[in-house]
Design an enzyme around this catalytic site. Structure first.
Site, PDB file in Angstrom:
ATOM      1  N   CYS A  38      38.134 -44.780   4.207  1.00 23.64           N
ATOM      2  CA  CYS A  38      38.698 -46.015   3.642  1.00 23.64           C
ATOM      3  C   CYS A  38      39.657 -46.719   4.588  1.00 23.64           C
ATOM      4  O   CYS A  38      40.068 -47.849   4.329  1.00 23.64           O
ATOM      5  CB  CYS A  38      39.392 -45.705   2.333  1.00 23.64           C
ATOM      6  SG  CYS A  38      38.295 -44.871   1.189  1.00 23.64           S
ATOM      7  N   HIS A  41      43.605 -51.486   0.678  1.00 21.29           N
ATOM      8  CA  HIS A  41      42.325 -50.870   0.355  1.00 21.29           C
ATOM      9  C   HIS A  41      42.222 -50.761  -1.162  1.00 21.29           C
ATOM     10  O   HIS A  41      43.149 -50.270  -1.831  1.00 21.29           O
ATOM     11  CB  HIS A  41      42.237 -49.490   1.020  1.00 21.29           C
ATOM     12  CG  HIS A  41      41.166 -48.635   0.427  1.00 21.29           C
ATOM     13  ND1 HIS A  41      39.863 -49.073   0.308  1.00 21.29           N
ATOM     14  CD2 HIS A  41      41.200 -47.391  -0.113  1.00 21.29           C
ATOM     15  CE1 HIS A  41      39.149 -48.126  -0.274  1.00 21.29           C
ATOM     16  NE2 HIS A  41      39.925 -47.109  -0.542  1.00 21.29           N
ATOM     17  N   ASN A  84      35.939 -48.739  -5.821  1.00 18.47           N
ATOM     18  CA  ASN A  84      36.392 -48.420  -4.465  1.00 18.47           C
ATOM     19  C   ASN A  84      35.170 -48.408  -3.538  1.00 18.47           C
ATOM     20  O   ASN A  84      34.335 -47.517  -3.629  1.00 18.47           O
ATOM     21  CB  ASN A  84      37.080 -47.047  -4.510  1.00 18.47           C
ATOM     22  CG  ASN A  84      37.502 -46.550  -3.148  1.00 18.47           C
ATOM     23  OD1 ASN A  84      37.084 -47.077  -2.114  1.00 18.47           O
ATOM     24  ND2 ASN A  84      38.315 -45.505  -3.137  1.00 18.47           N
TER      25      ASN A  84
HETATM   26  N1  ACO Z   1      37.151 -39.697 -18.120  1.00 14.89           N
HETATM   27  C1  ACO Z   1      37.869 -39.023 -19.056  1.00 14.89           C
HETATM   28  N2  ACO Z   1      38.658 -38.001 -18.747  1.00 14.89           N
HETATM   29  C2  ACO Z   1      38.738 -37.633 -17.447  1.00 14.89           C
HETATM   30  C3  ACO Z   1      38.030 -38.282 -16.437  1.00 14.89           C
HETATM   31  C4  ACO Z   1      37.198 -39.347 -16.812  1.00 14.89           C
HETATM   32  N3  ACO Z   1      36.471 -40.046 -15.929  1.00 14.89           N
HETATM   33  N4  ACO Z   1      38.317 -37.703 -15.268  1.00 14.89           N
HETATM   34  C5  ACO Z   1      39.196 -36.721 -15.525  1.00 14.89           C
HETATM   35  N5  ACO Z   1      39.446 -36.681 -16.851  1.00 14.89           N
HETATM   36  C6  ACO Z   1      40.325 -35.766 -17.587  1.00 14.89           C
HETATM   37  C7  ACO Z   1      40.623 -34.518 -16.803  1.00 14.89           C
HETATM   38  O1  ACO Z   1      39.632 -33.538 -17.033  1.00 14.89           O
HETATM   39  C8  ACO Z   1      41.946 -34.122 -17.383  1.00 14.89           C
HETATM   40  O2  ACO Z   1      41.726 -33.466 -18.623  1.00 14.89           O
HETATM   41  P1  ACO Z   1      42.615 -32.198 -19.039  1.00 14.89           P
HETATM   42  O3  ACO Z   1      44.008 -32.721 -19.119  1.00 14.89           O
HETATM   43  O4  ACO Z   1      42.037 -31.801 -20.348  1.00 14.89           O
HETATM   44  O5  ACO Z   1      42.419 -31.218 -17.934  1.00 14.89           O
HETATM   45  C9  ACO Z   1      42.625 -35.464 -17.713  1.00 14.89           C
HETATM   46  O6  ACO Z   1      41.577 -36.418 -17.759  1.00 14.89           O
HETATM   47  C10 ACO Z   1      43.621 -35.887 -16.668  1.00 14.89           C
HETATM   48  O7  ACO Z   1      43.020 -35.728 -15.384  1.00 14.89           O
HETATM   49  P2  ACO Z   1      43.807 -36.066 -14.091  1.00 14.89           P
HETATM   50  O8  ACO Z   1      42.954 -35.771 -12.908  1.00 14.89           O
HETATM   51  O9  ACO Z   1      45.153 -35.412 -14.173  1.00 14.89           O
HETATM   52  O10 ACO Z   1      43.959 -37.637 -14.249  1.00 14.89           O
HETATM   53  P3  ACO Z   1      44.903 -38.585 -13.471  1.00 14.89           P
HETATM   54  O11 ACO Z   1      45.840 -39.212 -14.410  1.00 14.89           O
HETATM   55  O12 ACO Z   1      45.466 -37.963 -12.225  1.00 14.89           O
HETATM   56  O13 ACO Z   1      43.878 -39.723 -12.992  1.00 14.89           O
HETATM   57  C11 ACO Z   1      42.680 -40.403 -11.037  1.00 14.89           C
HETATM   58  C12 ACO Z   1      42.797 -39.380 -12.156  1.00 14.89           C
HETATM   59  C13 ACO Z   1      42.373 -41.760 -11.650  1.00 14.89           C
HETATM   60  C14 ACO Z   1      41.531 -39.986 -10.139  1.00 14.89           C
HETATM   61  C15 ACO Z   1      44.036 -40.445 -10.261  1.00 14.89           C
HETATM   62  O14 ACO Z   1      44.416 -39.140  -9.882  1.00 14.89           O
HETATM   63  C16 ACO Z   1      43.971 -41.314  -9.073  1.00 14.89           C
HETATM   64  O15 ACO Z   1      43.948 -42.515  -9.177  1.00 14.89           O
HETATM   65  N6  ACO Z   1      43.954 -40.715  -7.871  1.00 14.89           N
HETATM   66  C17 ACO Z   1      43.713 -41.434  -6.645  1.00 14.89           C
HETATM   67  C18 ACO Z   1      42.243 -41.350  -6.400  1.00 14.89           C
HETATM   68  C19 ACO Z   1      41.762 -42.360  -5.426  1.00 14.89           C
HETATM   69  O16 ACO Z   1      42.095 -43.522  -5.525  1.00 14.89           O
HETATM   70  N7  ACO Z   1      40.946 -41.896  -4.507  1.00 14.89           N
HETATM   71  C20 ACO Z   1      40.383 -42.671  -3.510  1.00 14.89           C
HETATM   72  C21 ACO Z   1      41.451 -43.161  -2.544  1.00 14.89           C
HETATM   73  S1  ACO Z   1      41.124 -42.887  -0.896  1.00 14.89           S
HETATM   74  C22 ACO Z   1      39.674 -43.528  -0.676  1.00 14.89           C
HETATM   75  O17 ACO Z   1      39.464 -44.612  -1.088  1.00 14.89           O
HETATM   76  C23 ACO Z   1      38.616 -42.752  -0.046  1.00 14.89           C
END
Ligand code: ACO
Length: 335
Positions: free
Chosen positions: A118, A260, A290
């Site tokens: 990215c 990004h 993304n």
């Molecule tokens: N739908 C519903 N529930 C979900 C989903 C989904 N798609 N995905 C995960 N969950 C659940 C998990 O299983 C978890 O359940 P649990 O509490 O029973 O275990 C709960 O939701 C919370 O999961 P988290 O992973 O803690 O969720 P979080 O609030 O951290 O959000 C996210 C996840 C959106 C991925 C966040 O961590 C984030 O934005 N991270 C950055 C990711 C990113 O942008 N990556 C790319 C950047 S770099 C690049 O572009 C290559």
């Protein structure tokens, strides 16, 4: 980073391309256990574009984006000296840039791929800047293009909701120092954290009987979402501040923040850390997800097309992602 330039650099044109096929959050919720509400709240993403059908690849999107940029300024592809393709999803491990060179008929251009996930577009822009400002080349096509849909585990709801496919292109040309649009840059890598976001190669076959060579294949995207979130929100503002400071500029001088497009929450958190109004964020992640190396030139092209950016606006561009790699470029927009 201070630029040792004998020439300036100007942006001549932008172009972009996305596949026709749209996948909404509602449609995704029929594939994995998720909901529109969960995805929108956590990421701001409503839908993404996916490259469907056989024999279609990053080359198709990159070619379309490049041709659109060329046609906007009626430029012959023979004027291009260098093509840099920022991609992590080539359709040939030896690189895809040369096939784009052939497709757009840029017979005089050198072409190579640059892999930095990215951050690929920012690193490619900076690389192009070195060739232009040193006087080595006159005209460079920089493309950011990725088709991550081919590398996603579509049964993993924690990653498959995030990504989409697309391409963006920008044509850069050397110019006099007084017309320079590329003000400065700041780049970083922390390889210790590479496992937080990777698309690893895995030896998954028995070794060759005589040679003991293991062969394998590439796996799916693996991501520690929480760590990536923390990394982006803590490191990107620091990179922006360092870059501005090196240019004797302040946050108040930023007209547009072009980050990004990973996730709207990340973009907002970065703007807040900089005490910058969220109105200054250029954003389209809601419609495309993304798109990795494509995301920055895609937004730039849209903002340019819609007339959102004005003459002399200062645009702070930051990329961040796998590697981990991140960095900032500051440009002054000229029409
Ligand atoms: N739908 C519903 N529930 C979900 C989903 C989904 N798609 N995905 C995960 N969950 C659940 C998990 O299983 C978890 O359940 P649990 O509490 O029973 O275990 C709960 O939701 C919370 O999961 P988290 O992973 O803690 O969720 P979080 O609030 O951290 O959000 C996210 C996840 C959106 C991925 C966040 O961590 C984030 O934005 N991270 C950055 C990711 C990113 O942008 N990556 C790319 C950047 S770099 C690049 O572009 C290559």
């Amino acid at each position: 980073m201070k630029l040792f330039a004998i020439q300036g650099l100007k942006i001549l044109a932008t172009g972009s391309a996305v596949p026709d096929s749209t996948l909404s959050n509602h449609q995704l919720s029929e594939i994995v256990q998720t909901s529109d509400e969960w995805i929108v709240t956590r990421t701001g993403i409503k839908e993404r574009r996916l490259l469907t059908g056989s024999n279609r690849s990053v080359i198709d999107l990159a070619t379309e984006a490049s041709l659109k940029a060329l046609s906007k300024i009626s430029m012959s592809p023979l004027e291009i000296d260098l093509i840099i393709l920022a991609t992590s999803t080539p359709n040939d491990l030896f690189g895809s840039a040369s096939q784009i060179q052939a497709k757009i008929k840029a017979a005089k251009a050198v072409a190579f791929d640059l892999t930095a996930a990215c951050s690929g577009f920012v690193l490619s822009f900076v690389t192009a800047g070195q060739f232009l400002q040193s006087g080595s080349y006159k005209t460079i096509l920089v493309i950011g293009a990725d088709v991550l849909s081919k590398w996603i585990d579509w049964s993993d709801r924690s990653t498959c909701i995030l990504f989409g496919d697309g391409a963006g292109a920008i044509i850069l040309q050397s110019c006099s120092i007084k017309d320079n649009q590329f003000l400065g840059f700041q780049l970083n890598t922390d390889g210790r954290q590479y496992k937080n976001l990777s698309l690893p190669y895995i030896d998954d076959s028995d070794p060759h009987t005589f040679l003991n060579i293991h062969q394998g294949s590439f796996n799916y995207i693996a991501m520690n979402g929480k760590e990536i979130y923390k990394f982006a929100v803590s490191q990107v503002p620091l990179s922006i501040i360092k870059c501005l400071t090196s240019l004797h500029m302040t946050v108040d001088e930023i007209d547009w923040l072009l980050l990004h497009q990973a996730n709207e929450r990340i973009l907002t958190a970065i703007a807040e850390k900089l005490s910058l109004s969220t109105d200054k964020i250029l954003v389209n992640v809601g419609r495309y997800g993304n798109t990795s190396a494509a995301s920055i030139p895609l937004v730039l092209d849209e903002s340019n097309e819609y007339g959102k950016i004005s003459n002399n606006d200062v645009i702070v561009i930051s990329g961040f992602g796998a590697g981990l790699t991140w960095g900032t470029v500051v440009i002054r927009w000229k029409r």
